[in-house]
Design a protein around this motif. Sequence first.
Motif, short mmCIF file in Angstrom:
data_model
loop_
_atom_site.label_atom_id
_atom_site.label_comp_id
_atom_site.label_asym_id
_atom_site.label_seq_id
_atom_site.Cartn_x
_atom_site.Cartn_y
_atom_site.Cartn_z
N PHE A 47 79.10 -19.94 -10.39
CA PHE A 47 79.15 -21.38 -10.20
C PHE A 47 80.49 -21.89 -10.69
N LEU A 48 81.24 -22.51 -9.79
CA LEU A 48 82.53 -23.13 -10.11
C LEU A 48 83.47 -22.18 -10.87
N GLY A 49 83.56 -20.93 -10.39
CA GLY A 49 84.50 -19.98 -10.96
C GLY A 49 84.00 -19.21 -12.17
N LYS A 71 85.57 -13.25 -8.47
CA LYS A 71 86.39 -13.93 -7.46
C LYS A 71 87.51 -14.73 -8.12
N ALA A 72 87.20 -15.42 -9.22
CA ALA A 72 88.21 -16.22 -9.94
C ALA A 72 89.27 -15.31 -10.56
N ILE A 73 88.84 -14.19 -11.12
CA ILE A 73 89.80 -13.24 -11.72
C ILE A 73 90.71 -12.67 -10.65
N LYS A 74 90.14 -12.31 -9.51
CA LYS A 74 90.95 -11.76 -8.42
C LYS A 74 91.99 -12.77 -7.94
N LYS A 75 91.61 -14.04 -7.89
CA LYS A 75 92.52 -15.10 -7.46
C LYS A 75 93.71 -15.22 -8.43
N CYS A 78 96.07 -12.22 -8.02
CA CYS A 78 96.90 -12.37 -6.82
C CYS A 78 98.06 -13.34 -7.07
N LYS A 79 97.78 -14.44 -7.77
CA LYS A 79 98.83 -15.42 -8.07
C LYS A 79 99.90 -14.80 -8.97
N ILE A 80 99.46 -14.05 -9.98
CA ILE A 80 100.43 -13.40 -10.88
C ILE A 80 101.23 -12.35 -10.11
N HIS A 81 100.58 -11.61 -9.23
CA HIS A 81 101.29 -10.63 -8.41
C HIS A 81 102.36 -11.31 -7.57
N THR A 93 114.09 -15.46 -15.04
CA THR A 93 112.95 -14.95 -15.80
C THR A 93 112.20 -16.10 -16.46
N GLU A 94 112.94 -17.07 -16.98
CA GLU A 94 112.33 -18.22 -17.65
C GLU A 94 111.42 -18.99 -16.69
N LYS A 95 111.87 -19.17 -15.45
CA LYS A 95 111.07 -19.89 -14.47
C LYS A 95 109.80 -19.12 -14.13
N ARG A 96 109.94 -17.81 -13.98
CA ARG A 96 108.76 -17.00 -13.67
C ARG A 96 107.76 -17.01 -14.82
N VAL A 97 108.25 -16.95 -16.06
CA VAL A 97 107.37 -17.01 -17.23
C VAL A 97 106.64 -18.35 -17.26
N LEU A 98 107.35 -19.44 -16.98
CA LEU A 98 106.72 -20.77 -16.94
C LEU A 98 105.62 -20.81 -15.87
N GLU A 99 105.92 -20.27 -14.71
CA GLU A 99 104.94 -20.27 -13.61
C GLU A 99 103.71 -19.45 -13.98
N ILE A 100 103.93 -18.29 -14.57
CA ILE A 100 102.80 -17.44 -14.96
C ILE A 100 101.97 -18.10 -16.05
N ASN A 101 102.63 -18.75 -17.01
CA ASN A 101 101.89 -19.47 -18.06
C ASN A 101 101.03 -20.58 -17.47
N GLN A 102 101.53 -21.27 -16.45
CA GLN A 102 100.74 -22.32 -15.81
C GLN A 102 99.52 -21.73 -15.10
N ILE A 103 99.69 -20.56 -14.51
CA ILE A 103 98.56 -19.90 -13.85
C ILE A 103 97.50 -19.51 -14.87
N LEU A 104 97.91 -19.02 -16.02
CA LEU A 104 96.97 -18.52 -17.03
C LEU A 104 96.26 -19.62 -17.81
N ARG A 105 96.72 -20.83 -17.72
CA ARG A 105 96.06 -21.93 -18.47
C ARG A 105 94.78 -22.33 -17.82
#
Length: 105
Positions: A47-49, A71-75, A78-81, A93-105
């Motif tokens: 339910f809701l992820g 399903k949520a973990i797989k999503k 995929c985003k981190i990949h 590298t700094e931009k990619r780290v920022l993007e990955i941190n936003q995905i993990l929050r």
Amino acid sequence: DDYVICCKPQTAHKAATYMKSIMKELGLNVNETKTKIVNLTEERFDFLGYTIGKFPDKDSKMYWGTKPSKKAIKKVICKIHDETSVKMTWTSTEKRVLEINQILR
């Protein structure tokens, strides 16, 4: 428009019927393919992820709880990949780290 009704097993069908009548009064349709009755002592549901149900702890004792659904973990994976793929090497590298941190929050 997404919800869970928690009740005793012997009242589940009555609760579902009542919920459908309320939805009809509100002019809303119930998606029968996504609607189901689950006995949490025997199975889990997503339910809701999140997966809701009984899980073993580190000592194999069962507890009621939630965890991210497969399903949520797989999503997220995929985003981190996508953020760490070769096609992203042109970004810093700094931009990619920022993007990955936003995905993990």
